[in-house]
Scaffold this motif. Structure first.
Motif, PDB file in Angstrom:
ATOM      1  N   GLY A 198       1.969  -5.309   9.856  1.00 40.40           N
ATOM      2  CA  GLY A 198       0.960  -4.286   9.664  1.00 40.40           C
ATOM      3  C   GLY A 198      -0.283  -4.814   8.974  1.00 40.40           C
ATOM      4  N   HIS A 199      -1.433  -4.347   9.437  1.00 43.10           N
ATOM      5  CA  HIS A 199      -2.675  -4.665   8.740  1.00 43.10           C
ATOM      6  C   HIS A 199      -3.555  -3.418   8.728  1.00 43.10           C
ATOM      7  CE1 HIS A 199      -4.957  -4.922  12.496  1.00 43.10           C
ATOM      8  NE2 HIS A 199      -3.829  -5.384  13.002  1.00 43.10           N
ATOM      9  N   SER A 200      -4.745  -3.541   8.239  1.00 46.28           N
ATOM     10  CA  SER A 200      -5.691  -2.423   8.028  1.00 46.28           C
ATOM     11  C   SER A 200      -4.946  -1.178   7.515  1.00 46.28           C
ATOM     12  CB  SER A 200      -6.530  -2.150   9.280  1.00 46.28           C
ATOM     13  OG  SER A 200      -5.713  -1.824  10.376  1.00 46.28           O
ATOM     14  N   ILE A 206       5.901  -7.630   7.474  1.00 41.68           N
ATOM     15  CA  ILE A 206       4.791  -8.312   6.806  1.00 41.68           C
ATOM     16  C   ILE A 206       3.630  -7.331   6.782  1.00 41.68           C
ATOM     17  CG2 ILE A 206       3.254 -10.297   6.800  1.00 41.68           C
ATOM     18  CD1 ILE A 206       5.275 -11.789   8.479  1.00 41.68           C
ATOM     19  N   LEU A 207       3.174  -7.012   5.589  1.00 39.12           N
ATOM     20  CA  LEU A 207       2.148  -5.977   5.472  1.00 39.12           C
ATOM     21  C   LEU A 207       0.952  -6.496   4.685  1.00 39.12           C
ATOM     22  CD1 LEU A 207       4.625  -3.088   4.559  1.00 39.12           C
ATOM     23  CD2 LEU A 207       3.582  -3.504   6.790  1.00 39.12           C
ATOM     24  N   GLY A 208      -0.213  -6.407   5.307  1.00 37.82           N
ATOM     25  CA  GLY A 208      -1.447  -6.817   4.636  1.00 37.82           C
ATOM     26  C   GLY A 208      -2.384  -5.628   4.478  1.00 37.82           C
ATOM     27  N   ASP A 209      -3.560  -5.867   3.944  1.00 37.21           N
ATOM     28  CA  ASP A 209      -4.593  -4.840   3.746  1.00 37.21           C
ATOM     29  C   ASP A 209      -4.011  -3.588   3.068  1.00 37.21           C
ATOM     30  OD1 ASP A 209      -6.284  -6.596   5.084  1.00 37.21           O
ATOM     31  OD2 ASP A 209      -5.855  -5.700   7.027  1.00 37.21           O
ATOM     32  N   ARG A 210      -4.202  -2.430   3.700  1.00 37.09           N
ATOM     33  CA  ARG A 210      -3.660  -1.190   3.134  1.00 37.09           C
ATOM     34  C   ARG A 210      -2.509  -0.669   3.984  1.00 37.09           C
ATOM     35  NH1 ARG A 210      -8.574  -1.842   3.686  1.00 37.09           N
ATOM     36  NH2 ARG A 210      -8.516  -0.759   5.686  1.00 37.09           N
ATOM     37  N   ALA A 211      -1.886  -1.580   4.711  1.00 42.46           N
ATOM     38  CA  ALA A 211      -0.811  -1.165   5.623  1.00 42.46           C
ATOM     39  C   ALA A 211       0.395  -0.655   4.843  1.00 42.46           C
ATOM     40  CB  ALA A 211      -0.405  -2.338   6.508  1.00 42.46           C
TER      41      ALA A 211
END
Lengths: 256, 440
Positions: free
Chosen positions: B287-289, B315-320
């Protein structure tokens, strides 16, 4: 110009000052041993030189090939030709050893204005190095250090060193935890990489690795300073007599 | 009357009224199924805010404004999807659907693959859709069943081995915010084996709602590798429900890859009905954004001597945000059950979040059940080690993230699909923004 010049280097971990003014000069082609008891600052010195951020450098300077080493990131140090063989090499699950080495070598090559090696040329180079070090090719298929014995981890460090071909290699307690066969294998590997141009620093508690890697100079680190420098004989004397005579000598000198 | 008021508020009411007359020629059992589902949808509609199963998964993306029942069957949606996916020759779809309607230009004929429309028209078929999921409890499966029109029917008779992967492509989206009710039926006969890949995709910047249901029957000794790839567009809502029924000694290897959607939710319910059944249900979600990716799994050990293995990695980046809920039921007579569940999550930014919850309900007393969940960041030590070998911080992060995800992909037995996903991975990995913050 010296390869590595450490002048009055001071560093601390948290509130505790560990390095209290280290001076050490290493020229190309020389092999130096830095010896000392646990807690003398050996590993701190290695870690500070490799760029680990657990330490705060509070004084002095380190020039590598004339450049300020302390201003460089860990990857910049590596690309400039500094190699650290770690006391505790890190396991990288899921990262293939060949892939890892190729990424590392090509990062170094890029820095030096060389093209990235393609898969064929890279494998050729790697096989050559394995042969010299008498390491089996199965190492290439494994995940970096995962499930390696202590000896295998250290040999993998030396193998990485052979592939990256650094100007200066620092071996941090490479002998720790090794049985005599592994010690011999690692020692002979390093000796094969001693080519008269590369600088090598062997950091160790014991003299025994120096039976396989004969140093040109031996330094004793005590309480964060180099207190005595000499030749191979100094290591042998420390092995035979221990460090206490030297500790007393340092104490009485300080008292005067 | 309150009921009337409620029914007037029911989403897709008008759509259903205009849809129904078109289905007049369909078999009686299907009309009946449809009306059961529709009644259920009318009563329950979307999950309520306080619904335990939807606690961390707000569906405002779906409810905030209306979707239109499939209007666009523009072939460009399918052609764009093919272009975007760049599937290798051996993964060309056997069937493709545009918002749930067959793409006429799609068919690469494959044995045992039919459209659901053709399959349903045969009066003697078994199994039928709706055997595992009707949506009698309301919700998205009811909505799907009420409107189901076409889809994929992959039905293997006994003793057949199909070695090439059977790929079904669901291309969704287009303008006018369509809802696409997608349906697959997979049935593997006794001692037969197959690999089925379902790909769900849509273009970026298009608001649409893909509501997918897959029913899977594994007969005695059947083996199925099922790979479900969610590559929906970044404004899409994707709700997937997969229901699996496993007979004696059948083996399932399921791999649920979630990369797309603004909101993506996938529920897997697997029932191990007879002794000797063994399922592996793995998943990876990246996940991203502002993505919200939810995986719910429920494994029902209803018979003794069955195994289930579950590994989900996120795997989670940004505000995911990620949600994982893993239920394992071991019924009273399901002795000698061996069940293992693991959920590992890598958070790459301070604003990424995960809600992970294992839920084990064990009534039998001679079983082996383990579960574990770990949530962490990239290892500082590992990053430093890579950097000390000349590898830059960004690349070092990418290597570690890829290694974490690659572990799940490496378990996909179908080599062609695995390498397609491995090649795809670097371009879809979330960007790491947070780790040990070593000095530079």
């Amino acid at each position: 110009m010296s390869l590595l010049e450490i002048r009055g280097l001071r560093a601390r971990a948290g509130a505790k000052e560990i390095l209290k003014g280290v001076d050490l000069t290493i020229n190309a082609g020389e092999v130096h041993a830095v010896m000392g008891l646990n807690g003398s600052g050996k590993s701190t010195l290695a870690n500070v030189l490799s760029g680990k951020d657990d330490y705060e450098v509070t004084g002095g300077e380190v020039l590598f090939d004339g450049n300020d080493l302390m201003e460089m990131s860990p990857e910049e140090r590596s690309r400039a030709g500094l190699f650290m063989a770690f006391q505790y090499p890190v396991e990288l699950p899921g990262v293939n050893n060949t892939y890892f080495l190729k990424a590392a070598l090509n990062a170094v090559r890029k820095e030096n204005g060389q093209d990235a090696l393609d898969a064929m040329d890279f494998m050729k180079l790697v096989r050559e190095k394995l042969k010299v070090l008498e390491i089996g090719e199965d190492l290439l298929k494994r995940e970096v250090n995962v499930g390696f014995s202590g000896g295998e981890k250290k040999r993998n460090e030396i193998f990485q060193m052979a592939v990256l071909d650094p100007k200066l290699a620092i071996l941090d307690e490479t002998d720790s935890g090794l049985d005599i066969d592994a010690l011999r294998a690692v020692g002979s590997g390093v000796t094969k990489l001693r080519d008269g141009k590369r600088g090598i620093v062997v950091i160790t508690h014991y003299q025994r690795l120096l039976n396989y890697i004969e140093p040109d100079f031996v330094h004793v680190l005590m309480d964060g300073r180099i207190v005595l420098s000499g030749t191979r004989d100094l290591a042998l004397k420390l092995e035979a007599d221990g460090y206490s005579w030297l500790e007393e000598q340092v104490k009485s000198a300080a008292a005067v | 009357m309150t009921t009337n008021l409620h029914m007037a508020d029911c989403p897709f009411e008008a759509d259903f009224a205009s849809f129904l007359p078109d289905q007049l020629g369909e078999p009686g059992w299907l009309s009946q199924l449809r009306s059961t589902a529709w009644n259920s949808w009318q009563q329950h509609s979307y999950p309520a805010k306080n619904d335990e199963e939807w606690l961390f998964t707000p569906i405002t993306v779906i409810t905030e404004s209306a979707f239109n029942r499939s209007v666009s069957t523009n072939d460009a949606v399918y052609q764009d999807a093919l272009k975007r996916l760049a599937l290798p020759a051996q993964l060309q779809p056997s069937l493709a659907f545009i918002n749930g309607v067959l793409a006429q230009s799609s068919a690469t004929p494959a044995r045992f693959v039919q459209t659901l429309k053709d399959y349903n028209a045969n009066p003697t078929i078994t199994p039928r859709i709706g055997g595992l999921i009707v949506g009698a409890g309301g919700g998205f499966t009811a909505l799907n069943t009420a409107f189901v029109e076409d889809g994929a029917a992959i039905v293997l008779p006994d003793g057949i081995t199909v070695s090439e992967p059977i790929v079904i492509l669901y291309a969704n989206g287009g303008d006018k915010a369509p809802i696409a009710n997608l349906r697959s039926l997979i049935s593997v006969g006794r001692n037969s084996s197959a690999t089925v890949v379902e790909i769900f995709t849509g273009a970026a910047n298009q608001r649409y709602f893909a509501n997918a249901v897959t029913e899977v029957y594994l007969n005695e000794g059947a083996q199925l590798t099922h790979i479900r790839i969610n590559l929906e567009g970044d404004q899409a809502a994707h709700i997937g429900n997969t229901a699996i029924s496993m007979s004696r000694d059948s083996v399932l290897s399921a791999h649920n890859i979630t990369l797309g959607g603004k909101l993506s939710r996938h529920d897997v319910v697997a029932k191990l009905c007879e002794p000797g059944a063994s399922c592996t249900i793995n998943g990876i979600y990246l996940g991203h954004s502002d993505q919200l990716l939810d995986n719910h799994t429920a494994i029902d050990h209803a018979a003794p001597h069955c195994e289930s293995h579950e590994l989900y990695k996120g795997i989670l980046g940004d505000r995911a945000r990620g949600v994982f809920n893993g239920k394992i039921y071991v019924r009273l007579d399901a002795q000698k059950t061996d069940a293992k569940q693991t959920n590992q999550v890598l958070l790459l930014s301070a604003d990424a979040r995960i809600n992970t919850k294992p839920q084990l309900e064990i009534l039998a007393d001679d079983v082996k059940c383990t579960h574990g969940a770990t949530v962490g960041q990239l290892s500082r030590e590992a990053l430093f080690y890579l950097r000390s070998r000349g590898i830059g911080l960004e690349e070092a992060r990418a290597i570690l993230v890829q290694a974490f995800a690659g572990d799940v992909l490496a378990r996909i037995p179908a080599a062609g699909v695995r390498s397609y996903l491995e090649d795809l991975l670097p371009s879809v990995l979330p960007h790491a923004q947070q780790d040990g913050n070593l000095s530079t």
